[in-house]
Scaffold this motif. Structure first.
Motif, PDB file in Angstrom:
ATOM      1  N   GLN A  85       3.475   9.650  -7.775  1.00  0.00           N
ATOM      2  CA  GLN A  85       2.558  10.184  -6.769  1.00  0.00           C
ATOM      3  C   GLN A  85       2.405   9.245  -5.571  1.00  0.00           C
ATOM      4  O   GLN A  85       1.325   9.045  -5.046  1.00  0.00           O
ATOM      5  CB  GLN A  85       1.194  10.512  -7.390  1.00  0.00           C
ATOM      6  CG  GLN A  85       1.274  11.540  -8.501  1.00  0.00           C
ATOM      7  CD  GLN A  85       1.905  12.844  -8.033  1.00  0.00           C
ATOM      8  OE1 GLN A  85       1.541  13.371  -6.993  1.00  0.00           O
ATOM      9  NE2 GLN A  85       2.864  13.352  -8.789  1.00  0.00           N
ATOM     10  N   TYR A  86       3.546   8.619  -5.174  1.00  0.00           N
ATOM     11  CA  TYR A  86       3.599   7.825  -3.942  1.00  0.00           C
ATOM     12  C   TYR A  86       2.639   6.636  -3.988  1.00  0.00           C
ATOM     13  O   TYR A  86       1.955   6.328  -3.024  1.00  0.00           O
ATOM     14  CB  TYR A  86       3.374   8.729  -2.723  1.00  0.00           C
ATOM     15  CG  TYR A  86       4.170  10.003  -2.907  1.00  0.00           C
ATOM     16  CD1 TYR A  86       5.536  10.007  -2.705  1.00  0.00           C
ATOM     17  CD2 TYR A  86       3.555  11.157  -3.382  1.00  0.00           C
ATOM     18  CE1 TYR A  86       6.285  11.147  -2.948  1.00  0.00           C
ATOM     19  CE2 TYR A  86       4.299  12.302  -3.630  1.00  0.00           C
ATOM     20  CZ  TYR A  86       5.660  12.288  -3.410  1.00  0.00           C
ATOM     21  OH  TYR A  86       6.395  13.404  -3.676  1.00  0.00           O
TER      22      TYR A  86
ATOM     23  N   HIS B 280       0.871  -1.179   0.000  1.00  0.00           N
ATOM     24  CA  HIS B 280       0.000   0.000   0.000  1.00  0.00           C
ATOM     25  C   HIS B 280       0.902   1.222   0.000  1.00  0.00           C
ATOM     26  O   HIS B 280       2.050   1.161   0.408  1.00  0.00           O
ATOM     27  CB  HIS B 280      -0.936   0.011   1.202  1.00  0.00           C
ATOM     28  CG  HIS B 280      -0.228   0.179   2.510  1.00  0.00           C
ATOM     29  ND1 HIS B 280       0.187   1.403   2.970  1.00  0.00           N
ATOM     30  CD2 HIS B 280       0.150  -0.720   3.446  1.00  0.00           C
ATOM     31  CE1 HIS B 280       0.782   1.248   4.143  1.00  0.00           C
ATOM     32  NE2 HIS B 280       0.772  -0.038   4.448  1.00  0.00           N
ATOM     33  N   ALA B 281       0.386   2.350  -0.445  1.00  0.00           N
ATOM     34  CA  ALA B 281       1.291   3.486  -0.540  1.00  0.00           C
ATOM     35  C   ALA B 281       0.575   4.819  -0.488  1.00  0.00           C
ATOM     36  O   ALA B 281      -0.494   4.989  -1.058  1.00  0.00           O
ATOM     37  CB  ALA B 281       2.082   3.383  -1.832  1.00  0.00           C
ATOM     38  N   ALA B 282       1.182   5.735   0.199  1.00  0.00           N
ATOM     39  CA  ALA B 282       0.821   7.148   0.241  1.00  0.00           C
ATOM     40  C   ALA B 282       1.959   7.841   0.962  1.00  0.00           C
ATOM     41  O   ALA B 282       2.600   7.234   1.818  1.00  0.00           O
ATOM     42  CB  ALA B 282      -0.496   7.366   0.980  1.00  0.00           C
ATOM     43  N   ALA B 283       2.248   9.085   0.637  1.00  0.00           N
ATOM     44  CA  ALA B 283       3.351   9.786   1.290  1.00  0.00           C
ATOM     45  C   ALA B 283       3.166   9.796   2.804  1.00  0.00           C
ATOM     46  O   ALA B 283       4.132   9.703   3.556  1.00  0.00           O
ATOM     47  CB  ALA B 283       3.466  11.198   0.740  1.00  0.00           C
TER      48      ALA B 283
ATOM     49  N   ALA C  50      16.703  -0.287  -6.283  1.00  0.00           N
ATOM     50  CA  ALA C  50      17.622  -0.669  -7.350  1.00  0.00           C
ATOM     51  C   ALA C  50      17.080  -0.438  -8.757  1.00  0.00           C
ATOM     52  O   ALA C  50      17.862  -0.255  -9.684  1.00  0.00           O
ATOM     53  CB  ALA C  50      18.020  -2.130  -7.192  1.00  0.00           C
ATOM     54  N   THR C  51      15.750  -0.437  -8.935  1.00  0.00           N
ATOM     55  CA  THR C  51      15.251  -0.323 -10.310  1.00  0.00           C
ATOM     56  C   THR C  51      13.999   0.518 -10.489  1.00  0.00           C
ATOM     57  O   THR C  51      13.768   1.025 -11.579  1.00  0.00           O
ATOM     58  CB  THR C  51      14.913  -1.716 -10.888  1.00  0.00           C
ATOM     59  OG1 THR C  51      13.924  -2.327 -10.065  1.00  0.00           O
ATOM     60  CG2 THR C  51      16.129  -2.597 -10.966  1.00  0.00           C
ATOM     61  N   ASP C  52      13.174   0.650  -9.470  1.00  0.00           N
ATOM     62  CA  ASP C  52      11.825   1.156  -9.706  1.00  0.00           C
ATOM     63  C   ASP C  52      11.422   2.427  -8.963  1.00  0.00           C
ATOM     64  O   ASP C  52      10.254   2.705  -8.828  1.00  0.00           O
ATOM     65  CB  ASP C  52      10.801   0.077  -9.327  1.00  0.00           C
ATOM     66  CG  ASP C  52      10.889  -1.136 -10.217  1.00  0.00           C
ATOM     67  OD1 ASP C  52      11.233  -0.981 -11.382  1.00  0.00           O
ATOM     68  OD2 ASP C  52      10.606  -2.232  -9.724  1.00  0.00           O
ATOM     69  N   THR C  53      12.362   3.209  -8.436  1.00  0.00           N
ATOM     70  CA  THR C  53      11.985   4.367  -7.638  1.00  0.00           C
ATOM     71  C   THR C  53      11.393   5.464  -8.518  1.00  0.00           C
ATOM     72  O   THR C  53      12.068   6.013  -9.370  1.00  0.00           O
ATOM     73  CB  THR C  53      13.202   4.916  -6.865  1.00  0.00           C
ATOM     74  OG1 THR C  53      13.692   3.884  -6.026  1.00  0.00           O
ATOM     75  CG2 THR C  53      12.839   6.121  -6.045  1.00  0.00           C
ATOM     76  N   ASP C  54      10.111   5.780  -8.305  1.00  0.00           N
ATOM     77  CA  ASP C  54       9.446   6.864  -9.040  1.00  0.00           C
ATOM     78  C   ASP C  54       9.028   8.004  -8.127  1.00  0.00           C
ATOM     79  O   ASP C  54       8.737   9.096  -8.592  1.00  0.00           O
ATOM     80  CB  ASP C  54       8.213   6.346  -9.780  1.00  0.00           C
ATOM     81  CG  ASP C  54       8.579   5.597 -11.046  1.00  0.00           C
ATOM     82  OD1 ASP C  54       9.523   6.028 -11.731  1.00  0.00           O
ATOM     83  OD2 ASP C  54       7.945   4.584 -11.350  1.00  0.00           O
TER      84      ASP C  54
END
Length: 123
Positions: A47-48, A29-32, A69-73
């Motif tokens: 957008q987190y 799950h994700a949100a800032a 390593a590969t996917d930081t947006d």
């Protein structure tokens, strides 16, 4: 293998995971706002969104963590008193830049590779 020996091995594995969770943690799950105080958090989506990975302390090698390593947006420095330097190479090489404490960035769909981090400018 006996039940007692198997239980001991499982217990050792759980303890190792618990210790690892004190420095690194991830979630789907994700949100800032999910980034706890004192941590650097990164997300696989803009957008987190997507998979979140969080880290404390200086880390010379983040290559074992897919989001770093590969996917930081998306990135959020929710550090309590420090800025964080982000590096594209292990062992603090290939400086990407410094993210000030409290600063959030979303790449707009371009993934960033972060292989080490160092907390700096601590007050």
């Amino acid at each position: 293998m006996t039940v007692k020996r198997t239980a001991k091995r499982i217990g050792t594995g759980v303890a190792a995971l618990a210790l690892a969770g004190t420095a690194f943690s991830g979630s789907a799950h994700a949100a800032a706002s999910d980034c706890p105080s004192g941590w650097l958090c990164v997300w696989s989506g803009t957008q987190y969104s997507g998979w979140m990975q969080k880290v404390q302390y200086n880390n010379a090698d983040l290559s074992q963590f897919t989001v770093f390593a590969t996917d930081t947006d998306s990135i959020y420095n929710n550090g309590e008193s420090c800025d964080v330097q982000l590096y594209g190479g292990k062992n603090y090489t290939n400086l990407i830049g410094t993210l000030e404490r409290g600063r959030k960035l979303s790449s707009g769909g371009t993934s960033l590779k972060i292989l080490s981090n160092k907390w700096v400018n601590c007050s």
